[in-house]
Design a protein around this motif. Structure first.
Motif, PDB file in Angstrom:
ATOM      1  N   ASP A  63      -3.326   2.849 -13.972  1.00 24.06           N
ATOM      2  CA  ASP A  63      -3.575   1.409 -14.090  1.00 24.06           C
ATOM      3  C   ASP A  63      -2.571   0.555 -13.313  1.00 24.06           C
ATOM      4  O   ASP A  63      -2.801  -0.646 -13.140  1.00 24.06           O
ATOM      5  N   GLN A  64      -1.474   1.149 -12.897  1.00 20.41           N
ATOM      6  CA  GLN A  64      -0.488   0.398 -12.119  1.00 20.41           C
ATOM      7  C   GLN A  64      -0.923   0.193 -10.673  1.00 20.41           C
ATOM      8  O   GLN A  64      -0.353  -0.619  -9.954  1.00 20.41           O
ATOM      9  N   PHE A  65      -1.918   0.974 -10.255  1.00 21.75           N
ATOM     10  CA  PHE A  65      -2.374   0.915  -8.872  1.00 21.75           C
ATOM     11  C   PHE A  65      -3.709   0.185  -8.783  1.00 21.75           C
ATOM     12  O   PHE A  65      -4.552   0.285  -9.674  1.00 21.75           O
ATOM     13  N   SER A  66      -3.902  -0.505  -7.682  1.00 22.49           N
ATOM     14  CA  SER A  66      -5.205  -1.091  -7.401  1.00 22.49           C
ATOM     15  C   SER A  66      -5.377  -1.178  -5.887  1.00 22.49           C
ATOM     16  O   SER A  66      -4.389  -1.190  -5.146  1.00 22.49           O
ATOM     17  N   VAL A  67      -6.622  -1.195  -5.457  1.00 24.19           N
ATOM     18  CA  VAL A  67      -6.914  -1.332  -4.036  1.00 24.19           C
ATOM     19  C   VAL A  67      -7.896  -2.471  -3.856  1.00 24.19           C
ATOM     20  O   VAL A  67      -8.666  -2.808  -4.751  1.00 24.19           O
ATOM     21  N   GLU A  68      -7.848  -3.019  -2.651  1.00 22.22           N
ATOM     22  CA  GLU A  68      -8.700  -4.166  -2.374  1.00 22.22           C
ATOM     23  C   GLU A  68      -8.968  -4.240  -0.886  1.00 22.22           C
ATOM     24  O   GLU A  68      -8.136  -3.831  -0.070  1.00 22.22           O
ATOM     25  N   ARG A  69     -10.132  -4.714  -0.558  1.00 20.05           N
ATOM     26  CA  ARG A  69     -10.439  -5.028   0.834  1.00 20.05           C
ATOM     27  C   ARG A  69     -10.703  -6.533   0.864  1.00 20.05           C
ATOM     28  O   ARG A  69     -11.844  -6.971   0.735  1.00 20.05           O
ATOM     29  N   PRO A  70      -9.655  -7.317   1.013  1.00 18.53           N
ATOM     30  CA  PRO A  70      -9.777  -8.776   0.846  1.00 18.53           C
ATOM     31  C   PRO A  70     -10.593  -9.470   1.933  1.00 18.53           C
ATOM     32  O   PRO A  70     -11.115 -10.550   1.717  1.00 18.53           O
ATOM     33  N   ASP A  71     -10.684  -8.829   3.092  1.00 16.63           N
ATOM     34  CA  ASP A  71     -11.467  -9.422   4.169  1.00 16.63           C
ATOM     35  C   ASP A  71     -12.074  -8.273   4.965  1.00 16.63           C
ATOM     36  O   ASP A  71     -12.039  -7.128   4.523  1.00 16.63           O
ATOM     37  N   GLY A  72     -12.608  -8.581   6.122  1.00 18.06           N
ATOM     38  CA  GLY A  72     -13.314  -7.547   6.864  1.00 18.06           C
ATOM     39  C   GLY A  72     -12.434  -6.543   7.573  1.00 18.06           C
ATOM     40  O   GLY A  72     -12.936  -5.584   8.149  1.00 18.06           O
ATOM     41  N   SER A  73     -11.105  -6.761   7.518  1.00 13.81           N
ATOM     42  CA  SER A  73     -10.264  -5.861   8.294  1.00 13.81           C
ATOM     43  C   SER A  73      -9.155  -5.197   7.478  1.00 13.81           C
ATOM     44  O   SER A  73      -8.791  -4.069   7.761  1.00 13.81           O
ATOM     45  N   ASN A  74      -8.637  -5.867   6.464  1.00 11.33           N
ATOM     46  CA  ASN A  74      -7.504  -5.299   5.739  1.00 11.33           C
ATOM     47  C   ASN A  74      -7.929  -4.460   4.544  1.00 11.33           C
ATOM     48  O   ASN A  74      -8.976  -4.692   3.928  1.00 11.33           O
ATOM     49  N   PHE A  75      -7.081  -3.491   4.212  1.00 13.54           N
ATOM     50  CA  PHE A  75      -7.279  -2.653   3.032  1.00 13.54           C
ATOM     51  C   PHE A  75      -5.898  -2.533   2.397  1.00 13.54           C
ATOM     52  O   PHE A  75      -4.953  -2.110   3.051  1.00 13.54           O
ATOM     53  N   THR A  76      -5.770  -2.951   1.141  1.00  8.58           N
ATOM     54  CA  THR A  76      -4.445  -3.016   0.534  1.00  8.58           C
ATOM     55  C   THR A  76      -4.323  -2.102  -0.673  1.00  8.58           C
ATOM     56  O   THR A  76      -5.307  -1.825  -1.371  1.00  8.58           O
ATOM     57  N   LEU A  77      -3.097  -1.675  -0.903  1.00  8.64           N
ATOM     58  CA  LEU A  77      -2.733  -0.922  -2.097  1.00  8.64           C
ATOM     59  C   LEU A  77      -1.680  -1.733  -2.836  1.00  8.64           C
ATOM     60  O   LEU A  77      -0.655  -2.078  -2.260  1.00  8.64           O
ATOM     61  N   LYS A  78      -1.935  -2.047  -4.091  1.00 13.16           N
ATOM     62  CA  LYS A  78      -0.990  -2.798  -4.893  1.00 13.16           C
ATOM     63  C   LYS A  78      -0.453  -1.909  -6.000  1.00 13.16           C
ATOM     64  O   LYS A  78      -1.222  -1.202  -6.670  1.00 13.16           O
ATOM     65  N   ILE A  79       0.856  -1.959  -6.157  1.00 13.00           N
ATOM     66  CA  ILE A  79       1.495  -1.303  -7.290  1.00 13.00           C
ATOM     67  C   ILE A  79       2.085  -2.410  -8.140  1.00 13.00           C
ATOM     68  O   ILE A  79       2.955  -3.161  -7.676  1.00 13.00           O
ATOM     69  N   ARG A  80       1.619  -2.560  -9.359  1.00 12.11           N
ATOM     70  CA  ARG A  80       1.946  -3.738 -10.173  1.00 12.11           C
ATOM     71  C   ARG A  80       3.389  -3.764 -10.630  1.00 12.11           C
ATOM     72  O   ARG A  80       4.059  -4.783 -10.561  1.00 12.11           O
ATOM     73  N   SER A  81       3.873  -2.680 -11.121  1.00 10.45           N
ATOM     74  CA  SER A  81       5.227  -2.625 -11.660  1.00 10.45           C
ATOM     75  C   SER A  81       5.840  -1.310 -11.195  1.00 10.45           C
ATOM     76  O   SER A  81       5.637  -0.264 -11.813  1.00 10.45           O
ATOM     77  N   THR A  82       6.568  -1.378 -10.112  1.00  9.60           N
ATOM     78  CA  THR A  82       7.025  -0.150  -9.462  1.00  9.60           C
ATOM     79  C   THR A  82       8.048   0.595 -10.312  1.00  9.60           C
ATOM     80  O   THR A  82       8.851  -0.006 -11.043  1.00  9.60           O
ATOM     81  N   LYS A  83       7.979   1.918 -10.186  1.00 10.72           N
ATOM     82  CA  LYS A  83       8.930   2.796 -10.865  1.00 10.72           C
ATOM     83  C   LYS A  83       9.709   3.552  -9.795  1.00 10.72           C
ATOM     84  O   LYS A  83       9.281   3.646  -8.644  1.00 10.72           O
ATOM     85  N   LEU A  84      10.838   4.106 -10.186  1.00 11.13           N
ATOM     86  CA  LEU A  84      11.645   4.857  -9.230  1.00 11.13           C
ATOM     87  C   LEU A  84      10.833   5.975  -8.582  1.00 11.13           C
ATOM     88  O   LEU A  84      10.965   6.224  -7.379  1.00 11.13           O
ATOM     89  N   GLU A  85       9.987   6.616  -9.384  1.00  6.95           N
ATOM     90  CA  GLU A  85       9.206   7.752  -8.875  1.00  6.95           C
ATOM     91  C   GLU A  85       8.066   7.338  -7.944  1.00  6.95           C
ATOM     92  O   GLU A  85       7.359   8.191  -7.410  1.00  6.95           O
ATOM     93  N   ASP A  86       7.871   6.043  -7.747  1.00  7.03           N
ATOM     94  CA  ASP A  86       6.884   5.585  -6.764  1.00  7.03           C
ATOM     95  C   ASP A  86       7.454   5.610  -5.346  1.00  7.03           C
ATOM     96  O   ASP A  86       6.718   5.386  -4.372  1.00  7.03           O
ATOM     97  N   SER A  87       8.732   5.880  -5.222  1.00  5.04           N
ATOM     98  CA  SER A  87       9.342   5.967  -3.896  1.00  5.04           C
ATOM     99  C   SER A  87       8.698   7.100  -3.115  1.00  5.04           C
ATOM    100  O   SER A  87       8.698   8.252  -3.563  1.00  5.04           O
ATOM    101  N   ALA A  88       8.131   6.781  -1.969  1.00  6.49           N
ATOM    102  CA  ALA A  88       7.398   7.769  -1.176  1.00  6.49           C
ATOM    103  C   ALA A  88       6.933   7.114   0.116  1.00  6.49           C
ATOM    104  O   ALA A  88       7.073   5.900   0.308  1.00  6.49           O
TER     105      ALA A  88
END
Lengths: 113, 113
Positions: A63-88
């Protein structure tokens, strides 16, 4: 040759902060993906996206992750509340409707402190 | 998903032919064999893909025996720039509705002068 681009190349954030990683897939591709690679480990699938909805996701993509294609060209990955183990390294990829290969971007190195 | 087994690392010298073998005993009828290459701090890059017998492109050859339980990636006359991690992946074509890629540990190829 067309290529997948990603911004930023490196993102440093504090634990608990929200981050948005951005990708511009190849223009005529219809399938989009996010993968991540923790330093020294395997490349792991996170999510695939087609026709404005998630088609598949892994256990990592909680649930901390979400993806979106806000327009015709971009594709985003959102991490709502980052944790140390999200480092990558986070890689975006795209593929065409009939294509057999996925094209990967150069990655965004996320460092959570 | 069919499990793949490949050597952790290999060393070679410039100008030599390198053969990396991958075992996939549980390959399914619909599965294809795909190889990706990854340089440090970059996203994976598609090299070659096949279903059976032999496939050749400008970069590599892929040999698949009749039982399809293994495959061999052949890189002719390697150079220092071929130093990378090589991944063997087995699964349905990504073109089939955006199937995810499942990466194993790969084979770390070191080409020496």
């Amino acid at each position: 040759e067309p290529e997948v681009t990603q911004t930023p190349s490196h993102q440093v954030t504090q634990m608990g902060q929200e981050v948005i990683l951005r990708c511009v897939p190849i223009s005529n591709h219809l399938y989009f993906y996010w993968y991540r690679q923790i330093l020294g480990q395997k490349v792991e699938f996170l999510v695939s996206f087609y026709n404005n909805e998630i088609s598949e996701k892994s256990e990592i993509f909680d649930d901390q992750f979400s993806v979106e294609r806000p327009d015709g060209s971009n594709f985003t990955l959102k991490i709502r509340s980052t944790k140390l183990e999200d480092s990558a390294m986070y890689f975006c990829a795209s593929s065409s409707l009939s294509g057999n290969e996925q094209y990967f971007g150069p990655g965004t190195r996320l460092t959570v402190t | 998903l069919a499990k793949t087994t490949q050597p952790i690392s290999m060393d070679s010298y410039e100008g030599q032919e390198v053969n990396i073998t991958c075992s996939h005993n549980n390959i399914a009828t619909n599965d294809y064999i795909t190889w990706y290459q990854q340089f440090p701090s970059q996203g994976p890059r598609f090299i070659i893909q096949g279903y059976k017998t032999k496939v050749t492109n400008e970069v590599a050859s892929l040999f698949i025996p009749a039982d399809r339980k293994s495959s061999t990636l052949s890189l002719p006359r390697v150079s220092l720039s071929d130093t990378a991690v090589y991944y063997c992946l087995v699964g349905e074509l990504p073109g089939n509705a955006g199937n995810m890629l499942t990466f194993g540990g790969g084979t770390r190829l070191m080409v020496k002068p």
